[in-house]
Design a protein around this motif. Sequence first.
Motif, PDB file in Angstrom:
ATOM      1  N   GLU A  47       0.807  -1.221   0.000  1.00 22.58           N
ATOM      2  CA  GLU A  47       0.000   0.000   0.000  1.00 22.58           C
ATOM      3  C   GLU A  47       0.840   1.270   0.000  1.00 22.58           C
ATOM      4  OE1 GLU A  47      -4.256   0.707   1.750  1.00 22.58           O
ATOM      5  OE2 GLU A  47      -2.804   1.052   3.352  1.00 22.58           O
ATOM      6  N   LEU A  51       0.031   4.240  -2.629  1.00 22.29           N
ATOM      7  CA  LEU A  51      -0.304   5.617  -2.253  1.00 22.29           C
ATOM      8  C   LEU A  51       0.717   6.606  -2.815  1.00 22.29           C
ATOM      9  CD1 LEU A  51      -1.391   5.057   1.461  1.00 22.29           C
ATOM     10  CD2 LEU A  51      -2.859   5.411  -0.533  1.00 22.29           C
ATOM     11  N   VAL A  69      -6.496  10.151  -2.553  1.00 21.99           N
ATOM     12  CA  VAL A  69      -6.109   9.234  -1.480  1.00 21.99           C
ATOM     13  C   VAL A  69      -7.290   8.980  -0.545  1.00 21.99           C
ATOM     14  CG1 VAL A  69      -4.631   8.975   0.548  1.00 21.99           C
ATOM     15  CG2 VAL A  69      -3.667   9.826  -1.588  1.00 21.99           C
ATOM     16  N   SER A  70      -8.079  10.033  -0.235  1.00 18.26           N
ATOM     17  CA  SER A  70      -9.260   9.862   0.614  1.00 18.26           C
ATOM     18  C   SER A  70     -10.288   8.963  -0.061  1.00 18.26           C
ATOM     19  CB  SER A  70      -9.884  11.230   0.919  1.00 18.26           C
ATOM     20  OG  SER A  70      -8.995  12.032   1.668  1.00 18.26           O
ATOM     21  N   TYR A  72      -9.617   6.586  -2.137  1.00 18.84           N
ATOM     22  CA  TYR A  72      -9.088   5.233  -2.048  1.00 18.84           C
ATOM     23  C   TYR A  72      -9.336   4.637  -0.659  1.00 18.84           C
ATOM     24  CZ  TYR A  72      -5.698   1.542  -1.257  1.00 18.84           C
ATOM     25  OH  TYR A  72      -5.101   0.357  -0.897  1.00 18.84           O
ATOM     26  N   ARG A  73      -9.074   5.416   0.393  1.00 18.69           N
ATOM     27  CA  ARG A  73      -9.262   4.897   1.751  1.00 18.69           C
ATOM     28  C   ARG A  73     -10.737   4.592   2.005  1.00 18.69           C
ATOM     29  NH1 ARG A  73      -4.508   5.214   4.308  1.00 18.69           N
ATOM     30  NH2 ARG A  73      -3.054   6.918   3.832  1.00 18.69           N
ATOM     31  N   ASN A  74     -11.643   5.472   1.537  1.00 17.70           N
ATOM     32  CA  ASN A  74     -13.076   5.214   1.708  1.00 17.70           C
ATOM     33  C   ASN A  74     -13.492   3.942   0.972  1.00 17.70           C
ATOM     34  OD1 ASN A  74     -13.393   7.522   3.254  1.00 17.70           O
ATOM     35  ND2 ASN A  74     -13.951   8.806   1.511  1.00 17.70           N
ATOM     36  N   ARG A  76     -11.597   1.337   0.408  1.00 22.52           N
ATOM     37  CA  ARG A  76     -11.102   0.189   1.161  1.00 22.52           C
ATOM     38  C   ARG A  76     -11.971  -0.091   2.388  1.00 22.52           C
ATOM     39  NH1 ARG A  76      -8.151  -2.895  -1.809  1.00 22.52           N
ATOM     40  NH2 ARG A  76      -6.965  -3.693  -0.022  1.00 22.52           N
ATOM     41  N   ILE A  77     -12.466   0.985   3.018  1.00 17.91           N
ATOM     42  CA  ILE A  77     -13.327   0.805   4.193  1.00 17.91           C
ATOM     43  C   ILE A  77     -14.622   0.115   3.797  1.00 17.91           C
ATOM     44  CG2 ILE A  77     -14.726   2.045   5.887  1.00 17.91           C
ATOM     45  CD1 ILE A  77     -12.467   4.093   6.063  1.00 17.91           C
ATOM     46  N   LYS A 215       2.520   7.670   8.384  1.00 17.60           N
ATOM     47  CA  LYS A 215       1.086   7.924   8.516  1.00 17.60           C
ATOM     48  C   LYS A 215       0.867   9.414   8.668  1.00 17.60           C
ATOM     49  CE  LYS A 215      -2.995   6.479  11.127  1.00 17.60           C
ATOM     50  NZ  LYS A 215      -3.485   5.673  12.275  1.00 17.60           N
TER      51      LYS A 215
END
Length: 398
Positions: A47, A51, A69-70, A72-74, A76-77, A215
């Motif tokens: 990951e 990213l 990026v946000s 992508y994270r959403n 994945r959630i 992070k």
Amino acid sequence: MESIGEKLKLAREQKGLTHDQVARDTNIAKRYLAALEDEDFAVFPGEPYLLGFLRNYSDYLGLKPEELVSLYRNMRIQEQPTPVHELLDHRQGMSPLAIGIIITLSVLVLGGGILLGILLSRGAGGGDNSLAGQPRQKMEYRLETSPFEKRFFVGDSLLFPQGNELYKLSISAISDAVFIETPSGRSRYAMGEDFGIDFDKDNLPDLKGTVRDFKKGSAETGAEIRFEFALSVEAMAAAAAAASSAPATSLAPGASLSPGASAAMATPLPTATILPSSSPMALSAADLGKAQILVESKNSPYPFTMNVTFRQYCMFRHEVDRKDRVERYYRKADQISANANNGIKIWLSNASSCVVQVVAGGKTVSVDLGRPSEVVVRNIKWVQTESGGWALTSLPVN
């Protein structure tokens, strides 16, 4: 939810760009560009790489990297499975024995989690044995072997030995990027970004690095950074030895000499005379006055090397001895070298986009290219002077 791949593909097509061109400009492999547009995230080795490539690609296309990026994270959630316990019917009462067992197991799991967290935090701190809640001791490392990879925290530092000097860089902040303090100032590096640090100010990187993982907004978790020598230890030793034993060569007034040359740039070159079939005409004093004299020779010309370091994106063309021509679009921190017997003709789209240095007779001289944003066409070649000597010159081409 908006599609990451559609955003990237639409932005690329609106700019009329192909995967080949983007790969050359960003140094991201075509298979990874296609994977981002197809949202085939399993292609990436991890990951952090995904990213980093996503940020660089979106920034190159003029998009906002953090928005993608946000997204992508959403995504994945939403792909995470729903916890099974939320689907169970809890209306039926439990016996006191079952309740006691659950409480006991919960206490054991919670205690184990806390202990594991303490152990992990100590491991991430590179051997930090401080107790939880106490300030972490700042670490200072020395780069003796290359490559060197470590998780750094704010306040940690790295000592970089070069010759008789010992340079220091330190991690000053970790927020939306990693900030590193060097003797030349403070620099900002994003996830997955490769960078070079020039300690001796000779416009060539002495140390290379890559931000591997961190992070955002969590400075307490540190940042994993990989450092390595820009040259091997053997090459640096050879450069120092060559610099100390190189014979003196007269330079024209105004010619500059770089204090820290690499092994390839510092090794004295042979003084064999190799000329084209038609020898160059002698230059008059007036014509010679228009040129930048790089190196002079009383007897004969000899082969030389041109080294180029790019400060930013640039279209650059060079032709060696009127036969070998190379034309490419280079990106920041790229480096090239070319060896010539008689001359090199160069063309570049922006005079401030790169640093050109010439190595001849063990000397390294910077070439004056011109004003920022100026298109440059120059001949770097040997010419005969009126006095019968030779001068390696940089001549503007109309």
